[in-house]
Design an enzyme around this catalytic site. Structure first.
Site, PDB file in Angstrom:
ATOM      1  N   PHE A  82       0.977  -1.127   0.441  1.00 28.94           N
ATOM      2  CA  PHE A  82      -0.437  -0.090   0.181  1.00 28.94           C
ATOM      3  C   PHE A  82       0.760   1.183   0.307  1.00 28.94           C
ATOM      4  O   PHE A  82       0.072   2.719  -0.345  1.00 28.94           O
ATOM      5  CB  PHE A  82      -0.876  -0.144   1.447  1.00 28.94           C
ATOM      6  CG  PHE A  82      -2.112  -1.035   1.200  1.00 28.94           C
ATOM      7  CD1 PHE A  82      -1.540  -2.286   1.754  1.00 28.94           C
ATOM      8  CD2 PHE A  82      -3.367  -0.519   0.537  1.00 28.94           C
ATOM      9  CE1 PHE A  82      -2.551  -2.794   2.496  1.00 28.94           C
ATOM     10  CE2 PHE A  82      -3.775  -1.590   1.165  1.00 28.94           C
ATOM     11  CZ  PHE A  82      -3.821  -2.848   1.450  1.00 28.94           C
ATOM     12  N   SER A 126      -5.208   2.537  -9.338  1.00 30.97           N
ATOM     13  CA  SER A 126      -6.139   3.241  -8.777  1.00 30.97           C
ATOM     14  C   SER A 126      -6.802   3.070 -10.102  1.00 30.97           C
ATOM     15  O   SER A 126      -6.283   3.467 -11.477  1.00 30.97           O
ATOM     16  CB  SER A 126      -5.260   4.415  -8.547  1.00 30.97           C
ATOM     17  OG  SER A 126      -6.352   5.223  -8.431  1.00 30.97           O
ATOM     18  N   TYR A 151       1.063  11.439  -9.802  1.00 30.07           N
ATOM     19  CA  TYR A 151       0.277  10.354  -8.625  1.00 30.07           C
ATOM     20  C   TYR A 151      -0.038   9.026  -9.457  1.00 30.07           C
ATOM     21  O   TYR A 151      -0.455   8.066  -9.888  1.00 30.07           O
ATOM     22  CB  TYR A 151      -1.331  10.985  -8.055  1.00 30.07           C
ATOM     23  CG  TYR A 151      -2.028  10.015  -7.527  1.00 30.07           C
ATOM     24  CD1 TYR A 151      -3.023   9.086  -8.012  1.00 30.07           C
ATOM     25  CD2 TYR A 151      -1.364   8.925  -6.324  1.00 30.07           C
ATOM     26  CE1 TYR A 151      -3.491   8.292  -7.516  1.00 30.07           C
ATOM     27  CE2 TYR A 151      -1.920   8.448  -5.208  1.00 30.07           C
ATOM     28  CZ  TYR A 151      -3.080   7.558  -5.967  1.00 30.07           C
ATOM     29  OH  TYR A 151      -3.575   6.765  -5.839  1.00 30.07           O
ATOM     30  N   LYS A 155       1.080   5.361 -10.363  1.00 27.65           N
ATOM     31  CA  LYS A 155       0.039   4.653 -10.523  1.00 27.65           C
ATOM     32  C   LYS A 155       0.856   3.709 -12.319  1.00 27.65           C
ATOM     33  O   LYS A 155       0.470   2.282 -11.772  1.00 27.65           O
ATOM     34  CB  LYS A 155      -1.381   3.925 -10.231  1.00 27.65           C
ATOM     35  CG  LYS A 155      -0.880   5.094  -8.850  1.00 27.65           C
ATOM     36  CD  LYS A 155      -0.393   3.734  -8.045  1.00 27.65           C
ATOM     37  CE  LYS A 155      -1.019   4.567  -6.540  1.00 27.65           C
ATOM     38  NZ  LYS A 155      -0.435   3.577  -5.467  1.00 27.65           N
TER      39      LYS A 155
HETATM   40  C1  WQD Z   1     -14.737  13.242  -5.432  1.00 30.88           C
HETATM   41  C2  WQD Z   1     -15.814  14.304  -6.159  1.00 30.88           C
HETATM   42  C3  WQD Z   1     -14.528  16.022  -6.574  1.00 30.88           C
HETATM   43  C4  WQD Z   1     -14.472  17.379  -2.202  1.00 30.88           C
HETATM   44  C5  WQD Z   1      -9.068  10.494  -5.085  1.00 30.88           C
HETATM   45  C6  WQD Z   1      -7.791  10.236  -6.642  1.00 30.88           C
HETATM   46  C7  WQD Z   1      -7.962   8.836  -6.908  1.00 30.88           C
HETATM   47  C8  WQD Z   1      -8.838   7.975  -5.662  1.00 30.88           C
HETATM   48  C9  WQD Z   1      -9.453   8.430  -5.187  1.00 30.88           C
HETATM   49  C10 WQD Z   1      -6.238   6.688  -5.223  1.00 30.88           C
HETATM   50  C11 WQD Z   1     -14.527  14.899  -7.271  1.00 30.88           C
HETATM   51  C12 WQD Z   1     -15.231  16.461  -5.180  1.00 30.88           C
HETATM   52  C13 WQD Z   1     -14.082  16.829  -3.599  1.00 30.88           C
HETATM   53  C14 WQD Z   1     -14.147  18.744  -1.502  1.00 30.88           C
HETATM   54  C15 WQD Z   1     -16.032  18.001  -4.159  1.00 30.88           C
HETATM   55  N1  WQD Z   1      -7.397   7.905  -4.892  1.00 30.88           N
HETATM   56  N2  WQD Z   1     -15.274  16.901  -4.057  1.00 30.88           N
HETATM   57  N3  WQD Z   1     -15.348  18.902  -2.991  1.00 30.88           N
HETATM   58  O1  WQD Z   1     -10.334  13.300  -6.733  1.00 30.88           O
HETATM   59  O2  WQD Z   1     -12.342  11.582  -7.877  1.00 30.88           O
HETATM   60  O3  WQD Z   1      -9.943  10.661  -6.515  1.00 30.88           O
HETATM   61  O4  WQD Z   1      -9.317   9.356  -4.625  1.00 30.88           O
HETATM   62  O5  WQD Z   1      -6.530   5.630  -5.352  1.00 30.88           O
HETATM   63  O6  WQD Z   1      -6.816   8.293  -7.232  1.00 30.88           O
HETATM   64  O7  WQD Z   1      -7.748  11.084  -7.543  1.00 30.88           O
HETATM   65  O8  WQD Z   1     -11.668  11.809  -5.184  1.00 30.88           O
HETATM   66  O9  WQD Z   1     -12.396  12.290  -3.091  1.00 30.88           O
HETATM   67  O10 WQD Z   1     -10.915  13.534  -4.045  1.00 30.88           O
HETATM   68  O11 WQD Z   1     -13.232  13.959  -5.218  1.00 30.88           O
HETATM   69  O12 WQD Z   1     -16.163  18.828  -4.212  1.00 30.88           O
HETATM   70  O13 WQD Z   1     -14.115  19.078  -0.611  1.00 30.88           O
HETATM   71  O14 WQD Z   1     -15.956  14.903  -5.175  1.00 30.88           O
HETATM   72  O15 WQD Z   1     -14.329  17.247  -7.654  1.00 30.88           O
HETATM   73  O16 WQD Z   1     -15.619  15.153  -8.279  1.00 30.88           O
HETATM   74  P1  WQD Z   1     -11.353  11.818  -6.634  1.00 30.88           P
HETATM   75  P2  WQD Z   1     -11.961  12.716  -4.280  1.00 30.88           P
END
Ligand code: WQD
Length: 343
Positions: A82, A126, A151, A155
């Protein structure tokens, strides 16, 4: 008893996977440099499983220190890897940190596998390897697009390294698990996401806003081409994800793998928009959430969710938790960790 090494074992997904592995009779040790995890996770694991885990606070970039753990605790029947830096935004600001940490760490683990005779490796990949996917839901055969961040690139490179290594080095077999959006906490409320630095993922931002650690949260854009204009993701409960690791390990240990490097999507196949996720939180917890619509976040893909048929057929995996379970368990954990912090 087959002994397993879990790197990044005190992290969010690592610690929940350790809980699931212990509940399934595995003996294991962790290597976690605690750069984004707390030593107190050992207490959470013990409170849930009754077992005390040994963690070696070793940086995997230090090959000699990593080898010492193999000398002391090996041989290992398998490794679940991990340990990696995982913040998309941070990777854009600090690409060298991400390439060095995520790739040198993986290469050192592979060196140790060869030197100490460990054959089985499970690699945390991912959904970000798909970039802006051209087809939905994505299958493992969906072409990877350009990574949206360093990032995501690490991966993709990690997957490519393992595809090549397993072709050219006999005796190493791997499973690459492509996580969609891990979220939620252990149902007991005794373990959950507890990042050493500020949360950026949606679900912890929601619970921190609801409990008052943040005045309000921002929805990053509602002008996407989706049913309510906000982005679509495939949120998978961390315990569903943990169970998939145990099944993947058993798959390799029992020699049921069909190739030396196999890829599996781990999402539940349901796309949920940001606004729907917020509504699920409010409905499940009864908490009103203070949020505002803001501009899009750079690097966000519009929509992605998984076809998990391959994991179901080959690993026997099925998700059991819903977005409501994610929200209720995340809220229970947020209340508890806030209580603990103020005690
Ligand atoms: C999810 C959605 C944001 C915060 C990331 C990594 C991915 C994986 C999972 C590891 C998006 C929206 C978020 C906020 C928002 N990581 N959002 N306001 O970016 O989909 O994925 O985490 O494996 O590789 O890229 O996850 O939770 O940041 O965002 O509107 O304050 O929530 O725009 O649409 P993401 P996230």
């Amino acid at each position: 008893m087959k002994k397993i090494l879990v790197t990044g074992g005190f992290g969010y997904i690592g610690s929940h996977t350790i809980i699931h592995l212990l509940d399934n009779g595995f003996d294991l040790v962790s290597i976690d440099d605690l750069s984004n995890a707390k030593d107190s996770v050992a207490d959470n694991i013990e409170a849930i499983t009754g077992k005390r885990i040994t963690n070696y606070p070793v940086d995997l970039k230090d090959l000699e220190a990593t080898k010492d753990v193999f000398r002391k605790e090996g041989p290992f029947a398998g490794i679940i890897h991990f340990a990696a830096s995982k913040h998309v935004g941070e990777s854009v600001e600090k690409p060298l940190k991400y390439f060095r940490n995520n790739l040198v760490g993986l290469l050192n683990v592979l060196d140790c596998m060869r030197e100490f005779g460990t054959e089985n490796l499970i690699f945390s990949s991912s959904c970000s390897v798909y970039g802006n996917a051209t087809e939905l839901p994505v299958t493992e055969a969906t072409r990877r697009q350009e990574a949206e961040s360093p990032y995501g690139r690490t991966k993709q490179m990690g997957e490519d390294i393992l595809q090549d290594v397993t072709k050219n080095i006999p005796g190493i077999t791997t499973v690459l698990l492509r996580y969609f959006n891990p979220a939620g906490a252990h149902p007991s409320g005794l373990n959950g996401e507890d990042p050493a630095n500020k949360a950026s993922n949606l679900v912890p931002v929601i619970t921190e806003t609801a409990i008052g650690k943040r005045k309000e949260m921002t929805v990053f854009g509602n002008d996407y081409d989706t049913r309510d204009g906000s982005c679509i993701r495939d949120y998978i409960h961390v315990m569903d994800l943990a169970a998939a690791h145990t099944l993947a390990l058993q798959y390799l240990l029992e020699g049921r793998n069909q190739e030396s490097c196999e890829v599996f999507n781990l999402g539940i196949g349901e796309g949920v928009t940001v606004l729907e996720a917020i509504q699920a939180f409010e409905k499940t917890t009864g908490q009103k959430l203070n949020y505002a619509i803001g501009p899009r976040r750079a690097g966000d893909v519009e929509a992605i969710y998984a076809n998990y048929k391959k994991a179901a057929e080959r690993l026997g995996w099925q998700p059991h938790f819903s977005i409501d379970d994610i929200m209720s368990s995340a809220w229970k954990w947020e209340q508890r960790r806030t209580e603990k912090a103020s005690a």
